[in-house]
Write a protein that holds these residues in place. Structure first.
Motif, PDB file in Angstrom:
ATOM      1  N   LEU A  52       0.837  -1.193   0.000  1.00 36.07           N
ATOM      2  CA  LEU A  52       0.000   0.000   0.000  1.00 36.07           C
ATOM      3  C   LEU A  52       0.877   1.249   0.000  1.00 36.07           C
ATOM      4  CD1 LEU A  52      -2.657  -1.008   2.712  1.00 36.07           C
ATOM      5  CD2 LEU A  52      -2.787  -1.282   0.235  1.00 36.07           C
ATOM      6  N   ARG A  53       0.388   2.306  -0.662  1.00 39.50           N
ATOM      7  CA  ARG A  53       1.100   3.586  -0.646  1.00 39.50           C
ATOM      8  C   ARG A  53       0.158   4.647  -0.098  1.00 39.50           C
ATOM      9  NH1 ARG A  53       2.982   4.929  -6.171  1.00 39.50           N
ATOM     10  NH2 ARG A  53       4.800   3.666  -5.634  1.00 39.50           N
ATOM     11  N   VAL A  54       0.647   5.342   0.924  1.00 41.50           N
ATOM     12  CA  VAL A  54      -0.150   6.413   1.519  1.00 41.50           C
ATOM     13  C   VAL A  54       0.457   7.747   1.101  1.00 41.50           C
ATOM     14  CG1 VAL A  54      -0.961   7.436   3.685  1.00 41.50           C
ATOM     15  CG2 VAL A  54      -0.631   4.958   3.533  1.00 41.50           C
ATOM     16  N   LEU A  55      -0.366   8.627   0.570  1.00 45.05           N
ATOM     17  CA  LEU A  55       0.081   9.977   0.238  1.00 45.05           C
ATOM     18  C   LEU A  55      -0.724  10.952   1.074  1.00 45.05           C
ATOM     19  CD1 LEU A  55       0.170   9.833  -3.694  1.00 45.05           C
ATOM     20  CD2 LEU A  55       2.009   9.291  -2.069  1.00 45.05           C
ATOM     21  N   TYR A  56      -0.023  11.917   1.657  1.00 46.55           N
ATOM     22  CA  TYR A  56      -0.735  12.876   2.501  1.00 46.55           C
ATOM     23  C   TYR A  56      -0.007  14.210   2.462  1.00 46.55           C
ATOM     24  CZ  TYR A  56      -2.925  14.991   6.616  1.00 46.55           C
ATOM     25  OH  TYR A  56      -3.591  15.837   7.457  1.00 46.55           O
ATOM     26  N   GLY A  57      -0.784  15.266   2.360  1.00 42.31           N
ATOM     27  CA  GLY A  57      -0.180  16.595   2.376  1.00 42.31           C
ATOM     28  C   GLY A  57      -1.010  17.517   3.242  1.00 42.31           C
ATOM     29  N   ASP A  58      -0.450  18.643   3.587  1.00 39.73           N
ATOM     30  CA  ASP A  58      -1.168  19.645   4.385  1.00 39.73           C
ATOM     31  C   ASP A  58      -2.522  19.948   3.772  1.00 39.73           C
ATOM     32  OD1 ASP A  58       0.340  20.134   6.530  1.00 39.73           O
ATOM     33  OD2 ASP A  58       1.519  21.770   5.631  1.00 39.73           O
ATOM     34  N   ARG A  59      -3.513  20.054   4.603  1.00 40.71           N
ATOM     35  CA  ARG A  59      -4.866  20.413   4.188  1.00 40.71           C
ATOM     36  C   ARG A  59      -5.494  19.413   3.209  1.00 40.71           C
ATOM     37  NH1 ARG A  59      -2.195  25.133   4.726  1.00 40.71           N
ATOM     38  NH2 ARG A  59      -1.508  25.161   2.576  1.00 40.71           N
ATOM     39  N   GLY A  60      -4.874  18.293   3.062  1.00 44.06           N
ATOM     40  CA  GLY A  60      -5.447  17.299   2.144  1.00 44.06           C
ATOM     41  C   GLY A  60      -6.094  16.161   2.899  1.00 44.06           C
ATOM     42  N   THR A  61      -6.512  15.166   2.139  1.00 39.91           N
ATOM     43  CA  THR A  61      -7.001  13.950   2.766  1.00 39.91           C
ATOM     44  C   THR A  61      -5.993  12.859   2.437  1.00 39.91           C
ATOM     45  OG1 THR A  61      -8.274  13.434   0.789  1.00 39.91           O
ATOM     46  CG2 THR A  61      -9.439  14.569   2.567  1.00 39.91           C
ATOM     47  N   PRO A  62      -5.840  11.909   3.324  1.00 34.54           N
ATOM     48  CA  PRO A  62      -4.880  10.832   3.033  1.00 34.54           C
ATOM     49  C   PRO A  62      -5.385   9.977   1.872  1.00 34.54           C
ATOM     50  CG  PRO A  62      -5.591  10.799   5.345  1.00 34.54           C
ATOM     51  CD  PRO A  62      -6.498  11.726   4.628  1.00 34.54           C
ATOM     52  N   LYS A  63      -4.501   9.704   0.937  1.00 35.14           N
ATOM     53  CA  LYS A  63      -4.863   8.856  -0.199  1.00 35.14           C
ATOM     54  C   LYS A  63      -4.150   7.524  -0.051  1.00 35.14           C
ATOM     55  CE  LYS A  63      -5.691  12.496  -3.554  1.00 35.14           C
ATOM     56  NZ  LYS A  63      -4.930  13.732  -3.793  1.00 35.14           N
ATOM     57  N   VAL A  64      -4.904   6.436  -0.207  1.00 37.74           N
ATOM     58  CA  VAL A  64      -4.308   5.101  -0.080  1.00 37.74           C
ATOM     59  C   VAL A  64      -4.456   4.350  -1.396  1.00 37.74           C
ATOM     60  CG1 VAL A  64      -4.318   2.922   1.184  1.00 37.74           C
ATOM     61  CG2 VAL A  64      -4.915   5.048   2.363  1.00 37.74           C
ATOM     62  N   TYR A  65      -3.322   3.953  -1.961  1.00 34.78           N
ATOM     63  CA  TYR A  65      -3.311   3.192  -3.215  1.00 34.78           C
ATOM     64  C   TYR A  65      -2.813   1.772  -2.959  1.00 34.78           C
ATOM     65  CZ  TYR A  65      -3.690   7.755  -5.473  1.00 34.78           C
ATOM     66  OH  TYR A  65      -4.118   8.988  -5.853  1.00 34.78           O
ATOM     67  N   VAL A  66      -3.357   0.833  -3.720  1.00 32.25           N
ATOM     68  CA  VAL A  66      -2.800  -0.521  -3.687  1.00 32.25           C
ATOM     69  C   VAL A  66      -1.808  -0.609  -4.832  1.00 32.25           C
ATOM     70  CG1 VAL A  66      -3.286  -2.998  -3.752  1.00 32.25           C
ATOM     71  CG2 VAL A  66      -4.951  -1.428  -2.732  1.00 32.25           C
ATOM     72  N   VAL A  67      -0.533  -0.754  -4.503  1.00 36.85           N
ATOM     73  CA  VAL A  67       0.512  -0.770  -5.518  1.00 36.85           C
ATOM     74  C   VAL A  67       0.599  -2.152  -6.168  1.00 36.85           C
ATOM     75  CG1 VAL A  67       2.974  -0.362  -5.936  1.00 36.85           C
ATOM     76  CG2 VAL A  67       1.770   0.937  -4.159  1.00 36.85           C
ATOM     77  N   GLU A  68       0.597  -3.179  -5.334  1.00 36.54           N
ATOM     78  CA  GLU A  68       0.564  -4.542  -5.846  1.00 36.54           C
ATOM     79  C   GLU A  68      -0.055  -5.450  -4.801  1.00 36.54           C
ATOM     80  OE1 GLU A  68       4.298  -6.792  -5.937  1.00 36.54           O
ATOM     81  OE2 GLU A  68       5.311  -4.967  -5.285  1.00 36.54           O
ATOM     82  N   PRO A  69      -0.667  -6.546  -5.218  1.00 39.51           N
ATOM     83  CA  PRO A  69      -0.937  -6.958  -6.601  1.00 39.51           C
ATOM     84  C   PRO A  69      -1.976  -6.053  -7.270  1.00 39.51           C
ATOM     85  CG  PRO A  69      -2.088  -8.396  -5.065  1.00 39.51           C
ATOM     86  CD  PRO A  69      -1.251  -7.474  -4.236  1.00 39.51           C
ATOM     87  N   ASN A  70      -2.162  -6.275  -8.554  1.00 37.88           N
ATOM     88  CA  ASN A  70      -3.121  -5.478  -9.314  1.00 37.88           C
ATOM     89  C   ASN A  70      -4.550  -5.980  -9.032  1.00 37.88           C
ATOM     90  OD1 ASN A  70      -4.816  -4.461 -11.332  1.00 37.88           O
ATOM     91  ND2 ASN A  70      -3.084  -4.267 -12.769  1.00 37.88           N
ATOM     92  N   LEU A  71      -5.314  -5.172  -8.303  1.00 38.96           N
ATOM     93  CA  LEU A  71      -6.641  -5.625  -7.884  1.00 38.96           C
ATOM     94  C   LEU A  71      -7.598  -5.760  -9.059  1.00 38.96           C
ATOM     95  CD1 LEU A  71      -7.409  -3.803  -4.519  1.00 38.96           C
ATOM     96  CD2 LEU A  71      -5.863  -5.690  -5.001  1.00 38.96           C
TER      97      LEU A  71
END
Lengths: 143, 389
Positions: A52-71
């Motif tokens: 899983l990859r979590v991306l988060y920035g100021d004033r944003g919402t946390p984004k969670v991606y599944v990197v692998e396997p390909n769902l």
């Protein structure tokens, strides 16, 4: 004296929590106003291990991606439930603006466990075609 | 990363749930018991002196605690012996069978649910179970309290020892194996046994292994000629002998490793000897002289091949399970080994228990183990609503 309610956590504080929480042990980078964090999550021992990859920035919402396997590949042509985006798969883990998640909350103790739970229901859905995790669809009533 | 031990533990837990879903429940057992006791009372209420002294008791899986629901039917087989202690010498089995049948037909209650089978009488309780009643007489030649039961053709008596076999099996089931992991699915933790002897619900490893083995055989037979599938008494005997060997000689990391070894070592307890230039097979009933459970193997080579083919398949299916990843994959592998309906039932219950723990706030994530409602040191999963299309 100014009232001092709970404070929003800074990106650096979120990063430190991610780094020190065992269930999301992984690696990432902290930038001045945003963070990236990657870890492997396995909802149960016999489940797959998902990166899983979590991306988060100021004033944003946390984004969670599944990197692998390909769902999308795993789902064999079915449309994935409860995602913002099919590919790369971005998970919808909470109801926005409901207060379930706010920048006062620790990502490692909210978003991360919700991602585990999502992955558990995902494997159940793969087998049964029935999403048993409940939830809301935009504009729809409670499932 | 989660290690293989945790995977094996989860595999054992899942098989435990499958066994629980397949066996005769306590209520069903109690009902069956009160019904066969009533049959026994009816038989011994006869005017016939032989029947008056008769005694009825379970044999086979009901007496061993290894019942498994049949694949195609809803009814369990409850095998019973009606032991008649005094008979005139040379009484043929057919005469005793007739004696029992006449008495059962004389009952307004049993006559309509009675069915004649080649070797026994069957009393049908629709959708629950049927009671199969086979006559037996004492075997004077057996020093072990053995009995004689009819052969398949009802022509002659052959040695058997249901009660002796039961004690033999129970003795083996009591052996405590050396398992390092504290996460036990099949067995009771030792301390718990000492503290709460009466609350023990767990069957122990040997009984569970026998149930798993028999169910695997049932499913295996579904896609083959069912009449050649290995019979339960052979599987139970070999599993018990293998269990004694494995538990006595090795120490295991998990219960699952022991389970796989039991199946793996089963063939080692088949004796082979050359008879008239041909290989003959012997799986002795250790509790009575002269009963070779593998007798038919020596007349029909297909039975031998079927056993080895099944054993190979069962070993490989069980070995393979912990190496799968994805509960959907596990589910489909379990379904082909143990049946779709029981596996679905268990998996639905598993998800329901996760959802229930989520609702009460008990659900958490344990490092290196995943979702858990009880694990120590878990990070609680806060309440959330999955969103999005």
């Amino acid at each position: 004296m100014r009232p001092s309610g709970p404070k929003k956590l800074t990106v650096a504080q979120q990063y430190l929590w991610l780094r020190s929480t065992e269930v999301c042990e992984g690696s990432g980078r902290l930038y001045p106003c945003r963070l990236e964090w990657e870890f492997w999550a396995q909802p149960t021992p016999l489940s797959r291990s998902y990166r899983l990859r979590v991306l988060y920035g100021d004033r944003g919402t946390p984004k969670v991606y599944v990197v692998e396997p390909n769902l999308v590949e795993l789902s064999g042509g079915r449309t994935l439930p409860h995602v913002y985006q099919q590919q790369p798969t971005r998970l919808c883990l909470y109801f926005p603006d409901s207060g379930e998640w706010t920048p006062h909350l620790v990502i490692a103790k909210t978003i991360v466990p919700w991602a585990y739970l999502w992955l558990y229901y995902f494997e159940d859905w793969l087998a049964t075609d029935d999403w048993k995790g409940g939830g809301l669809h935009p504009g729809a009533e409670n499932e | 990363m989660i290690d293989i031990t945790a995977k094996k533990t989860q595999a054992a837990q899942t098989l435990e749930l499958i066994c629980q879903a397949l066996e005769l429940s306590q209520t069903q057992y109690d009902t069956a018991k009160s019904r066969y006791e009533a049959v026994g009372k009816w038989l011994s209420g006869s005017d016939d002196a032989a029947l008056r002294a008769s005694e009825i008791y379970p044999q086979g899986s009901v007496s061993l605690g290894t019942t498994v629901k049949p694949v195609e039917a809803d009814e369990f087989d409850v095998d019973l012996v009606c032991r008649i202690p005094f008979v005139a010498p040379h009484t043929p089995p057919s005469a005793l069978k007739q004696l029992i049948g006449n008495r059962l037909r004389a009952s307004g209650h049993y006559k309509d649910i009675l069915e004649e089978k080649p070797r026994c009488w069957r009393i049908n309780y629709a959708n629950e179970f049927h009671l199969d009643i086979t006559p037996s007489v004492p075997n004077a030649a057996c020093t072990n309290g053995g009995e004689l039961v009819p052969d398949k053709k009802l022509k002659e008596w052959k040695p058997s020892n249901p009660r002796g076999y039961r004690s033999w099996f129970e003795e083996r089931a009591l052996i405590v194996p050396r398992v390092q992991s504290c996460e036990l699915a099949f067995m009771e933790a030792r301390a718990a046994v000492e503290e709460f002897p009466k609350q023990t619900r767990r069957k122990g490893l040997l009984r569970r292994a026998v149930q798993i083995i028999k169910r695997h055989r049932d499913m295996w037979a579904c896609t083959r000629e069912a009449s050649i599938a290995p019979i339960s008494i052979i599987l139970t005997t070999l599993a018990a002998k293998s269990y004694v060997h494995c538990a006595g000689n090795f120490s295991y990391e998990t219960e699952y490793d022991l389970l796989v070894d039991i199946v793996r070592y089963m063939p080692h307890f088949i004796e082979k000897n050359m008879v008239n230039g041909r290989e003959h097979y012997f799986i002795w009933n250790d509790t009575t002289a002269g009963e070779n459970f593998a007798e038919k193997w020596n007349q029909d080579e297909r039975l031998v091949r079927a056993f080895y083919a099944w054993q190979l398949q069962a070993t490989s299916d069980l070995e393979n399970l912990p190496s799968l990843s994805g509960l959907d994959q596990v589910r489909s592998a379990l379904s082909s080994s143990f049946g779709d309906s029981v596996v679905s039932k268990v998996m639905v219950e598993l998800t329901a228990s996760i959802s229930a723990a989520r609702t009460t706030g008990a659900l958490g994530i344990v490092p290196r183990s995943g979702l858990s409602a009880t694990g120590a040191g878990r990070i609680v999963v806060p309440s959330n609503t999955f969103f999005g299309s």
